[in-house]
Each structure stands twice: as structure tokens, then as C-alpha cells.
Scaffold this motif. Structure first.
Motif, PDB file in Angstrom:
ATOM      1  N   VAL B  51      99.217  37.250 -63.855  1.00  0.00           N
ATOM      2  CA  VAL B  51      98.854  35.834 -63.884  1.00  0.00           C
ATOM      3  C   VAL B  51      97.368  35.659 -63.562  1.00  0.00           C
ATOM      4  O   VAL B  51      96.692  34.809 -64.145  1.00  0.00           O
ATOM      5  N   GLU B  52      96.860  36.505 -62.659  1.00  0.00           N
ATOM      6  CA  GLU B  52      95.435  36.429 -62.306  1.00  0.00           C
ATOM      7  C   GLU B  52      94.520  36.686 -63.502  1.00  0.00           C
ATOM      8  O   GLU B  52      93.416  36.163 -63.574  1.00  0.00           O
ATOM      9  N   ARG B  53      94.981  37.516 -64.446  1.00  0.00           N
ATOM     10  CA  ARG B  53      94.098  37.850 -65.577  1.00  0.00           C
ATOM     11  C   ARG B  53      94.477  37.113 -66.862  1.00  0.00           C
ATOM     12  O   ARG B  53      94.181  37.552 -67.970  1.00  0.00           O
ATOM     13  N   MET B  54      95.110  35.954 -66.716  1.00  0.00           N
ATOM     14  CA  MET B  54      95.550  35.201 -67.894  1.00  0.00           C
ATOM     15  C   MET B  54      94.405  34.779 -68.811  1.00  0.00           C
ATOM     16  O   MET B  54      94.573  34.739 -70.029  1.00  0.00           O
ATOM     17  N   SER B  55      93.269  34.452 -68.240  1.00  0.00           N
ATOM     18  CA  SER B  55      92.147  34.036 -69.091  1.00  0.00           C
ATOM     19  C   SER B  55      91.713  35.187 -69.999  1.00  0.00           C
ATOM     20  O   SER B  55      91.370  34.975 -71.165  1.00  0.00           O
ATOM     21  N   TRP B  58      94.178  35.580 -72.776  1.00  0.00           N
ATOM     22  CA  TRP B  58      93.954  34.580 -73.830  1.00  0.00           C
ATOM     23  C   TRP B  58      92.980  35.131 -74.881  1.00  0.00           C
ATOM     24  O   TRP B  58      93.233  35.054 -76.090  1.00  0.00           O
TER      25      TRP B  58
END
Lengths: 390, 390
Positions: B51-55, B58
Motif C-alpha cells: 500500500v505504501e508504494r501504490m503511487s 500506478w
């Protein structure tokens, strides 16, 4: 045992009857895909900031209950379109896609044994989904919907008027006055009104269709889409509302398939709504579409735009191929060879897909990544020039 | 006109016939919601890193084509379940939810006019969705599926065997040997096999059902789910495969509703798959379920677990209320008053929902946030103790 008694849904040669979605999938494999109308135009600077804070959005939505996340989503969408009535609608269902909403309507209209008038032409999956459920379907043309031809005789013979407004592919969009006339005509004829507003956000939101529907007392269903406007990689949701008389049965069918839609998806989309509201739809959506449309008309010539779609503001161009004397299928195939995906027009004429109407149209999408859009346009322009001089 | 000839789908009093999903929605409003089986157990430390690396995810998915993102998703899921055959299956469709997959099967079986045997008991939405499409449905019991009672006579009279494996609510899971027997029995009787594997990942993946299906030549459909296992706030996807004979018609129906599923959603889920594969299903999924199950049995007593579900490893407990002499509806209602949501058992007996079967069962979910789970368990334990001494 397995004596398959499969109903033949297509003509003998399946290649003769590709659907528009078949063509959209073919478009995935070409250099410049202008076939499907999904929003892939790239993020604006401020939209990119939403993506940057996705981890925080995860924690934000995690802390909400499902009903809370739904209500917040509805409120943010209502703020975007300026609707005071939407938050108090009799029901708010959220489906994964607008096509799922069409299918929910289809299951309901089948249950009611309704005779249904559907916008013609329009994207073929509406008719395909409705007919798959066994709904009894008849076309209503744009001149009839717009009031240039009489609508009342058809309303007298139907149970449901199912409109795509604004319409895809032409962009035809009802005025407030005409919308009110239709609502009251439906009331007079005891006709339920179903409205697919997937392309709504490409037009300024100056009046509240929810208010008109609510205050009129007409029986209605209305569903929205996010996937045509916001470039969220097809992370989307379809907000579905209806008048109280339709509520119980629609909830029952909805609950057979859905419990809820992702709170996280709703939180991300909600941030896109707030962003568009703050910047204004004009700035955040309309200006890019207008710019792409100008580029297309500059490159291809205003005269190739179909006369019914000259005033369109939606994210696709409805092009006439009659000037170049080629059918939609020929143009689509020859453009495919050159590396551009577009849609052949006949699929939109869902009531007579094998006949002549629509054979002189193709549809191209505007909301793709800029390099892909420009490359596609270049190939299209060269092709049109070449074919004109053949 | 609008002379509604609505088919009456429910009994006269709708309150008499709530579906399991109705009860799941009611569960949204209580203090401790152990009603629905969706995964909301909170992220593990390594899942939180995804979740921390969602960007970044994307940007990663943005750069992929739709077909690429699908193939990568399939490959990562195949790695997780150790299937060498899945990547080469004749087709890979991805739907937003497993219920959408059930509905795709339903539309197809309706088209084929198939007579269908469906696992009984099982979650009621399978039967509801299939019947909504007009599919002709008959029950097949767990002893028949497991081989304790003969299956062949029923196969001789059917076109399709639709199994939920592992089954919900009992957790009953076929051995490799029994699975092979069923596949070959289907071949002998020319029966198509449909398998809903939504709860698969709660069991060790020691053999490859895709390989057995593929090599046997049986006509089959198999669909997966992610929403029962990975706590992704209902951001999910359902991978759908079939044998070549079923491919064309299923693609046609799929394309009427879907173009694709979000690349971003697939990338996020793919990272959850990789994480579970690296840590091992045992470590990342099974140990938490086992721990929650131990807590439940410690608090409620092993004897309240239904005899058919004592060996279950799925994320719900199937509880018998016969010891306390109360019906499922009474227990569900009294627990609701005390702030816990559970499901009444009779809904799972989809073929005789108002009769005796299941009236002495409730289902509770294990995969909820720990404080909510513990609070629910405490209320449940107090209630059981209180009612026993009434």
C-alpha cells in the motif's frame, strides 16, 4: 448427457457480426488506439497529486464504514454536478461499471416484461445486454427524442423510454426544456424513464435532472459513469438511483450480485470529483476535449464530421466516410493495417446492424495519451488524403 | 402505457425471505460485523508495504498495455497456486467480482438451455443469479460430491455439474483423487464441469486442478476470486478460464458487458499474490485463519461447530445452534440486538429455504479487524452461555 440446444445469437459467419467491444479489443494491439472511449488521456498535474497520496487515501477509506463511504461518494459527486437532490434520492446503489448498471436495468425490465424504447443509434452494448436478458426492445431516434419528430405515438405504445443522454456517438444532449417535456410526456403516458448519463460531465452542469425527475413524480432510473472522464486506469464506479416505486425490486436484484464496491475506489474517485469541482469542469475536462477536437478537425477537415455530431462536446468524434466513398468496415480495416484503431459505425445502429445505415461512419476517441492521439490523427489524415485521391 | 406484469419472485412477506446478502448489508450497521465473508482482517506488515508504494504501482501499470497487464496478472496468480497449466489456458477473462463470473456462467448456461446440478448447501447468491437468468437448477449434496453417496445417477440426468470447491459455508474440499474421479465421471456422462474456487487459497495448493482439467479433455469453466483472502478493501478481480469448446460463446457474452478490468487493480492484486507466494500461503494466510479459528472454538466450545465443518480451513465458522435449541433466525436476531452480525443458516440451503434445513446453523466470519472479531466473539460467547442457561 449434453445435447446442446444453443440458441444461435449471431449470423452464420461470426466475422460478419463483430460487436463494437470486439473492435475495441482489437484496438489494444495497434500503435494508436482510438477505438474505445475509456479515459486514458494522462493525468493532469493536480490529478497526479491524488495518485501521489494514494497510501493516505487507503488509510482514509479503511477507517470508514461501507455506508459512510457510499454517502461521502454520493455527496462529492452531487457537489461536482451541482445537484441538491441527488444526496436525498430514494436509493444509492454503486456498481463496478456502467455496463453492470445497464445489466441491472435489463434484469429488472425483464422481470416487469416491459416493452422498451431505446435510443438509436447508440453504443451497441446497451441493446446486446438488454436483449441477452430477453427484454423486448424498439428504437427511438434522435429526432424523436429531440422533438423534431413526434415522440408521443411511440410513448403510447411502450412501458419504458431508455435514453442515453448525452448520446454516444453523436453527443446529442437534451436542453432543460426538452428534458422537462420528455419527463412530462412519460408521466402522461405512464412510461418509466431510464437515463444513462455516462457522458454527462462533458457538458456544463447548469440544471439538475435529479430535481426535475424527483419533483415530477415520474417513475425513473438514472445511472452515472466515471470511466469516460477520469483517467483512473479503468478503476471506476457507476452510481445508480431510482424513484421509490422501483427501489425494492432493484435492491433485490442488486443484492444477488453485489454487496458493495471498494471503499478505496470510491475514495480515489471522490478525490478526482473534488479536484474537478475545484478547478471547474471547464478547466479540468472540457478544455482538453475541445483542444483535441480542434486538432482533429484541423487535421481531418470540419467536413468529415457527421452533420449530426458537429456540435458534440463528448470525448469521441463521429466521422462520416461518405466523402471518401468507402464503407465503415473498409476504412476500419485499412486504418487498422496502418496502425490506428477506430470503431466502424454500423455497430451503433443496433436495430439494423447489417443494413446500410451507419456504413458511412467511423468513431474515433479523443481522450488517449497525447502522443498516441497525435500519431493516430496523423495516420488518419494521411489515409483520408490518400483515399480521396485514389 | 405501463401494465406491470411483474413476476412475483418472493413470498408475499418480503421479510420472510431475506437473502444472505440482505443480512450482510444489515451487518454493516452493527458494532461487530461477522456477517459477510469479505477479507477485512487488516494488512500484515509486508502487505502494508504494498500500500505504501501504490503511487509507484500506478506508474508501473500505466506503462503496460491491457493484454500485458492481464498476462502478468495470470502469471503471478499461477505462480501463487503453483499451476504450470494456467498461463496457457485457452482463455483468460477477468471480471470485477466472482459474482460477475457466476452471472457470466448463468448467461451462458441459459443460452445452452442446460440442466444444472449445483452444490447444496452453498451461499445463496449462486442459485439466485443462475435462476434470475432462467437456468434450470437442481441440488447436488456434499456426500454425493465427496463420493459417500453415488453421483453417477445424477450426472446421467444433467448437462452441467456446478461445484463450489472448497465449499462455503462448510469448507469441504475435494482431494486430488476425488477431483480426478469427478472429472472422469463428467467425461463419461458428457457433463460440463463448472468450478467456483473462491475459497481455494485457504488450503495448501499441492496439486494443479488446471492440469487435470486440461489433460482430461473435459468441458469446463473455472473461476477464481481474490476478495475472500486479501484485505484490499474489496478492490478485487475474478480470473475466469474455460476449455476451448466454451471459449467463443463466453467471450461473446463477456464482451457485451466488459472491455477490461483496471490495470492498476491487477497490479495491486499481483503484488499481494507475490507477497503471499514469497511468504508462503501458510505464513501469510493460513496461520491467521487457524489462529482465529482456535480463538473461536476456545471461546464458544468445539461442540458448537457443525459436524460437517469441523475440518474446515476456510475463513468462516459454520456453527450449529441445535445445542441451544434456538433457530437460526432467532439467534441471528438476538445477536443483532447485542451488536454482532452473523448469517442465518437456512439461506445456504437454496433449494428449500423455508424448510427445516439450516435452521440450526449460523455462519460467522473470521477475517475481520482483530478488535471487531474479538468483540464479536465475546458477545457470541456470552449469548451462548446465557441461552444455554435460560
Amino acid at each position: 448427457m449434453n445435447t446442446v440446444r444453443m440458441t444461435v445469437a449471431r449470423t452464420a459467419d461470426p466475422a460478419q457480426r463483430k460487436t463494437l467491444t470486439d473492435y475495441e479489443q482489437i484496438g489494444f494491439s495497434v500503435e494508436a488506439n482510438l477505438a474505445d472511449g475509456h479515459a486514458y488521456q494522462g493525468l493532469s498535474h493536480s490529478q497526479a497529486e491524488i495518485v501521489e497520496r494514494m497510501s493516505d487515501l487507503w488509510a482514509y477509506s479503511e477507517a470508514q464504514s461501507i455506508p459512510e463511504s457510499t454517502q461521502i461518494y454520493v455527496d462529492r459527486y452531487a457537489d461536482l454536478i451541482g445537484s441538491a437532490y441527488l444526496p436525498d434520492a430514494s436509493t444509492h446503489l454503486i456498481l463496478p461499471t456502467a455496463s453492470n448498471s445497464i445489466d441491472l436495468v435489463a434484469a429488472y425490465l425483464k422481470l416487469r416484461h416491459s416493452r422498451v424504447l431505446l435510443t438509436h443509434p447508440t453504443f451497441d452494448n446497451l441493446a446486446l445486454i438488454l436483449r441477452r436478458r430477453g427484454v423486448d426492445l424498439y428504437p427511438v431516434t434522435e429526432p424523436e427524442v429531440a422533438g423534431a419528430l413526434p415522440l408521443a405515438p411511440k410513448l403510447a405504445e411502450t412501458d419504458v423510454l431508455f435514453l442515453v443522454n448525452p448520446n454516444n456517438p453523436t453527443g446529442t444532449n437534451l436542453s432543460k426544456e426538452r428534458f422537462e417535456e420528455i419527463v412530462h410526456a412519460c408521466l402522461r403516458h405512464d412510461v418509466m424513464l431510464v437515463i444513462d448519463t455516462s457522458f454527462r460531465l462533458f457538458y456544463p452542469q447548469n440544471w439538475d435532472d435529479y430535481q426535475i425527475l424527483h419533483e415530477s413524480g415520474v417513475s425513473f432510473i438514472l445511472f452515472e459513469d466515471t470511466g469516460k472522464v477520469f483517467p483512473t486506469q479503468d478503476m471506476k464506479a457507476s452510481l445508480f438511483t431510482c424513484s421509490p416505486d422501483n427501489r425494492a425490486a432493484l435492491h433485490e436484484i442488486y443484492n444477488e450480485i453485489y454487496l458493495c464496491v471498494s471503499k478505496f475506489t470510491l475514495a480515489v474517485l471522490g478525490d478526482f470529483f473534488d479536484n474537478a469541482r475545484r478547478e471547474g469542469l471547464d478547466q479540468s475536462v472540457h478544455s482538453l476535449v475541445a483542444q483535441r477536437r480542434s486538432r482533429a478537425r484541423e487535421m481531418l477537415g470540419e467536413e468529415v464530421i457527421d452533420p449530426t455530431a458537429r456540435d458534440s462536446r463528448i470525448s469521441v468524434e463521429w466521422i462520416s466516410t461518405s466523402n471518401i466513398g468507402q464503407s465503415d468496415k473498409t476504412v476500419t480495416a485499412e486504418l487498422h493495417e496502418r496502425g490506428v484503431g477506430v470503431l466502424p459505425g454500423r455497430g451503433f445502429f443496433w436495430n439494423r446492424a447489417d443494413e446500410e445505415a451507419g456504413v458511412s461512419n467511423i468513431r474515433m476517441s479523443l481522450m488517449k495519451p497525447e502522443p498516441e492521439f497525435e500519431r493516430g490523427l496523423e495516420i488518419l489524415a494521411n489515409y483520408f488524403a490518400e483515399v480521396t485521391h485514389r
